[in-house]
Design an enzyme around this catalytic site. Structure first.
Site, PDB file in Angstrom:
ATOM      1  N   GLN A 209       0.825  -1.204   0.000  1.00 20.56           N
ATOM      2  CA  GLN A 209       0.000   0.000   0.000  1.00 20.56           C
ATOM      3  C   GLN A 209       0.861   1.257   0.000  1.00 20.56           C
ATOM      4  OE1 GLN A 209      -2.697  -2.147   3.280  1.00 20.56           O
ATOM      5  NE2 GLN A 209      -3.315  -0.034   2.993  1.00 20.56           N
ATOM      6  N   PHE A 240      -5.940  -3.990   3.652  1.00 22.23           N
ATOM      7  CA  PHE A 240      -6.598  -3.680   4.923  1.00 22.23           C
ATOM      8  C   PHE A 240      -5.666  -3.014   5.943  1.00 22.23           C
ATOM      9  CE2 PHE A 240      -8.428  -7.788   3.351  1.00 22.23           C
ATOM     10  CZ  PHE A 240      -9.570  -7.230   2.785  1.00 22.23           C
ATOM     11  N   GLU A 244       0.809  -1.748   4.618  1.00 24.04           N
ATOM     12  CA  GLU A 244       1.285  -0.370   4.673  1.00 24.04           C
ATOM     13  C   GLU A 244       2.745  -0.325   5.100  1.00 24.04           C
ATOM     14  OE1 GLU A 244       0.118   3.960   6.675  1.00 24.04           O
ATOM     15  OE2 GLU A 244      -1.324   2.319   6.697  1.00 24.04           O
ATOM     16  N   ARG A 322      -5.230   8.164  16.698  1.00 19.08           N
ATOM     17  CA  ARG A 322      -6.550   8.141  16.053  1.00 19.08           C
ATOM     18  C   ARG A 322      -7.592   7.526  16.988  1.00 19.08           C
ATOM     19  NH1 ARG A 322      -9.301   8.509  10.841  1.00 19.08           N
ATOM     20  NH2 ARG A 322      -7.486   9.584  10.007  1.00 19.08           N
ATOM     21  N   ARG A 354      -7.622  -1.504   8.934  1.00 13.30           N
ATOM     22  CA  ARG A 354      -8.815  -0.764   8.541  1.00 13.30           C
ATOM     23  C   ARG A 354      -9.495  -0.077   9.744  1.00 13.30           C
ATOM     24  NH1 ARG A 354     -13.010  -3.784   4.505  1.00 13.30           N
ATOM     25  NH2 ARG A 354     -13.871  -1.949   3.461  1.00 13.30           N
ATOM     26  N   PHE A 356      -7.705   2.000  11.711  1.00  7.04           N
ATOM     27  CA  PHE A 356      -6.474   2.601  12.232  1.00  7.04           C
ATOM     28  C   PHE A 356      -6.636   3.143  13.660  1.00  7.04           C
ATOM     29  CE2 PHE A 356      -2.701   5.426  11.943  1.00  7.04           C
ATOM     30  CZ  PHE A 356      -1.829   4.579  11.295  1.00  7.04           C
ATOM     31  N   ALA A 523      -6.086   5.439   5.303  1.00  3.89           N
ATOM     32  CA  ALA A 523      -6.882   6.495   5.929  1.00  3.89           C
ATOM     33  C   ALA A 523      -8.126   6.850   5.110  1.00  3.89           C
ATOM     34  CB  ALA A 523      -6.033   7.746   6.181  1.00  3.89           C
ATOM     35  N   GLU A 724     -12.956   2.801   5.191  1.00  4.50           N
ATOM     36  CA  GLU A 724     -12.897   2.366   6.585  1.00  4.50           C
ATOM     37  C   GLU A 724     -14.205   2.516   7.364  1.00  4.50           C
ATOM     38  OE1 GLU A 724      -8.481   3.211   8.160  1.00  4.50           O
ATOM     39  OE2 GLU A 724      -9.404   4.931   7.158  1.00  4.50           O
TER      40      GLU A 724
END
Length: 775
Positions: A209, A240, A244, A322, A354, A356, A523, A724
């Site tokens: 990703q 998902f 990343e 987050r 997903r 985060f 995000a 998400e």
């Protein structure tokens, strides 16, 4: 929008239409190429990791003499073979590619073996002999808290006067929320291919990703600079969040072996190795003390939030931030204090997933709301409504952002009516009063999810659009396709800008050599960022073409239109392909880059104040379940969803994201249990022991409706992110199960149900409720 003109059928711009995925035919026919399908050069090698089987210890020696003599083995790479930095961590540089003197989790790569085949590499890696000294391991959150073991400093935020407000509250409640983690279980596992190029350069094919991060990590590992490394990704078989930061490990290890052997190297993890080696969703623990009034309005909240981060920082900082930004969900918290601990344990480093961190924060406040309602003997929906953010007042978050796009009242009111919530609630109460073995439950939960990266610098994107003289378009942008339909949506944007059908636009492989310095596709910002960047590039070319047409035909700008594959210049009509051929002959540039940066956002992380999100996406779900009180089995009977997607770029894809996100959330909260034994080894590392939901878990009755309302912010065609937020709609399933368990006891009981709500967890909660009721 539909327009008509002479000699053609009405043209419907692709943007906003429910078109199929751009690779749909390739997917269903097996012709879509993933990294593992790429043909390798004849001299390519295959690699496998040798991993630790202990959770914590000193690494004294690795013996590879017997490995080098194994059939097919060509080379072995360990920390000593890394020519640059032995690290794949992007934040604190605390993730070694290969362990050096210390082992930090069971599953940590010690070295990699390259052989002539994948099977030979795996067999040889399993024969590596390791001399270690086993050390005590910290394995869970409570143990880490007791030992003050953290990967990052704790974060403390205060709003208002929570201590005083809590002391003055007429009612007060304490409790603990326990939330498990989740494996990404993408269909395509982690994979990277490193192919040496001339003069020390390296080409990386990666299922990632975040191609730019892979580029940087590989460059640092090889002691090279960014321009020496090119990373490509045409598509992933799911991500998902698990692709990343994690793909950098495989890419770096493959690159080190490729550098050492000067041969191409493919490193692909099988499912067991993938689940043992790579990070998961963070599991969380929350202790709360809440003050409220007799109507259920929250007056003050004190919260201790702790997550298991694993042995290194990875992305735990922004994930936990987050979570902090979403402890309010859709509710106004006037007086609140939160301490957030980022716990270090001797387990795999947890990572992006997903939502985060948002889902974990939201689950905490939903549990608190539900407990308040049960103590007061009120319907939880009534208590939720009384605590919602309002319009024009009680509309500022605990981190200082004004909630000025609030549609949660409209969504919840509309959904409650459409789903006949009140009628079904009464029917379920009647059922539970007359049935002992099967209990039913229902819940309606809201979602308010902030859209943008918390780290402002990632809210930017680039794109490249090339128009060819036959009227076709080649499009490239910095986002990555993982099945979510990003490439489809961006192609719809470009086709609409030129008034062309989708068949005129081809998307190409995401490539760091074409679009530099990309942000992760994460995000929920992929379409927002890359759609706008591609639109900017297309508009640049179109403006050049309009200016040229105005000069040649002596017309005003507004007399030039692009529709239905034609260009209309005043009263003259010309096919787009012929028009651009003539423009090229007139030396008009038909290529352009586009760039976009999200406006309005700002964030002071030290003060934990600002506007981190460009806008919010909203939604709500009503779920009805049944539970078997003898076995703990649960069944989702019905779900009704109303979700805010702005003006949808593609209703078909958006609906698919809502369905998939919801069911993945159901898996997290009901069946997907990660279990480590006392030695710190993960024992749920295959589909035989780790249970993801399947099509059989979809309810027999479901209704999904899009709130097709334009985004008030200037997003791409006024759409909203949809990657998400739908996952959090599954909170309604968890609370419906909790509601059914409550049916086994008194009306005001608070079932102690941990997530995931496996049959074992449900039976424990039922037993606890029945015991308290009997007492």
């Amino acid at each position: 929008m539909t327009r008509t003109h002479a000699h053609t059928e009405p043209y419907i711009a692709p943007a906003g239409q429910p078109l199929c995925h751009e690779s749909a035919q390739l997917h269903v026919s097996g012709r879509a190429r993933y990294a593992d399908d790429i043909a390798l050069p004849a001299n390519a090698l295959h690699a496998a990791f040798a991993i630790s089987r202990i959770a914590h210890g000193k690494l004294r020696r690795i013996d590879v003499d017997n490995v080098l003599g194994e059939p097919g083995v060509v080379a072995v790479a360990s920390a000593a073979d890394v020519p640059g930095e032995n690290n794949y961590g992007s934040v604190l540089h605390d993730d070694p590619i290969f362990a050096t003197d210390r082992i930090e989790y069971a599953g940590q790569p010690l070295l990699a073996v390259a052989a002539l085949s994948h099977a030979e590499a795996r067999r040889a890696a399993a024969r590596v002999r390791v001399d270690t000294v086993v050390l005590p391991a910290i394995l869970d959150i409570r143990a880490a808290l007791a030992a003050d073991s953290y990967v990052l400093p704790s974060q403390h935020i205060v709003r208002g006067t929570p201590h005083e407000a809590l002391a003055a509250a007429p009612r007060r409640l304490t409790g603990t929320v326990t939330l498990g983690g989740q494996d990404h279980f993408y269909l395509e596992g982690q994979i990277a291919i490193a192919i040496p190029q001339e003069d020390g350069a390296m080409l990386i094919e990666s299922s990632t990703q975040h191609p730019t991060e892979v580029q940087h990590i590989v460059a640092h590992a090889l002691g090279r600079r960014a321009h020496d490394i090119t990373v490509q990704c045409r598509r992933m078989g799911g991500g998902f969040g698990g692709k990343e930061s994690q793909p950098a490990l495989l890419a770096a290890a493959a690159a080190v072996l490729a550098h050492k052997t000067q041969r191409p190297v493919k490193l692909r993890l099988d499912r067991d190795a993938d689940m043992l080696i790579t990070g998961k969703r963070h599991d969380f623990l929350a202790d709360f003390d809440v003050g409220f009034d007799d109507d259920g309005r929250i007056l003050a909240l004190q919260l201790m939030l702790a997550s298991r981060c694993g042995y290194s920082a990875d992305l735990s900082g922004p994930v936990n931030d987050r979570a902090l930004c979403h402890i309010d969900n859709a509710y106004f918290l006037e007086h609140v204090e939160v301490i957030s601990h980022r716990c270090k344990t001797h387990t795999v480093s947890n990572t992006a997933f997903r939502g985060f961190g948002g889902p974990q924060g939201m689950m905490v406040i939903e549990r608190i709301i539900d407990d308040i309602a049960r103590v007061l003997g009120l319907d939880s929906l009534l208590v939720r409504r009384r605590n919602f953010y309002r319009l024009g007042e009680r509309n500022v978050t605990h981190y200082g952002q004004v909630v000025d796009d609030n549609v949660i009242h409209e969504i919840v009111d509309g959904l409650a009516q459409e789903a006949e919530y009140a009628k079904r609630r009464a029917a379920i109460s009647k059922w539970n009063a007359t049935h002992t073995l099967i209990k039913r439950g229902i819940a309606l939960t809201p979602v308010k999810f902030g859209i943008s990266f918390n780290a402002t610098l990632y809210n930017q994107a680039g794109a490249l659009v090339n128009v060819y003289t036959d009227g076709t378009i080649l499009l490239n942008h910095g986002g990555t396709e993982m099945g979510q339909g990003l490439h489809t949506k961006v192609a719809q944007v470009v086709a609409s800008e030129f008034g062309l059908p989708m068949s005129a636009v081809r998307i190409t492989t995401t490539d760091t050599g074409k679009i530099p310095n990309t942000s992760a596709t994460a995000a929920s910002s992929g379409s927002d960022l890359n759609g706008k960047a591609a639109q900017a590039a297309a508009q640049t070319i179109r403006e050049r073409l309009v200016a040229w047409a105005c000069s040649t035909d002596a017309v005003a700008d507004d007399a030039v239109r692009f529709e239905g594959g034609m260009v209309h210049i005043g009263s003259r009509h010309i096919a787009f392909g012929e028009f651009v051929r003539q423009a090229h002959a007139a030396r008009i540039s038909l290529s352009a880059t586009g760039f976009y940066r999200t406006p309005k956002i700002h964030w002071d992380r030290t003060a934990f104040l600002g506007r981190p999100f460009f806008y919010f996406a909203y939604g709500a779900a009503v779920s009805e379940v049944a539970i078997d009180t003898l076995t703990g089995e649960t069944r989702l009977l019905r779900v009704d969803i109303l979700h805010d997607v702005g003006t949808s770029l593609n209703p078909a894809i958006d609906r698919g994201q809502i369905e998939g996100g919801f069911l993945q959330g159901v898996g997290w909260l009901t069946s997907e249990e990660l279990w480590w034994d006392a030695r710190g080894e993960l024992q749920t590392h295959a589909p035989s022991t780790y249970k993801i939901p399947t099509a059989r878990d979809w309810p027999a009755q479901s209704t999904i409706r899009l709130l097709n309302r334009p985004n008030r912010e200037d997003t791409i065609f006024r759409s909203k992110a949809v990657g998400e937020p739908p996952l959090m709609l599954a909170m309604s399933v968890f609370h419906a199960i909790r509601d059914a368990i409550a049916g086994c006891g008194d009306r005001d009981c608070r079932p102690d149900l941990a997530a995931p709500a496996t049959p074992e967890a449900v039976l424990r909660a039922i037993g606890s409720v029945q015991k308290r009721t009997a007492a």
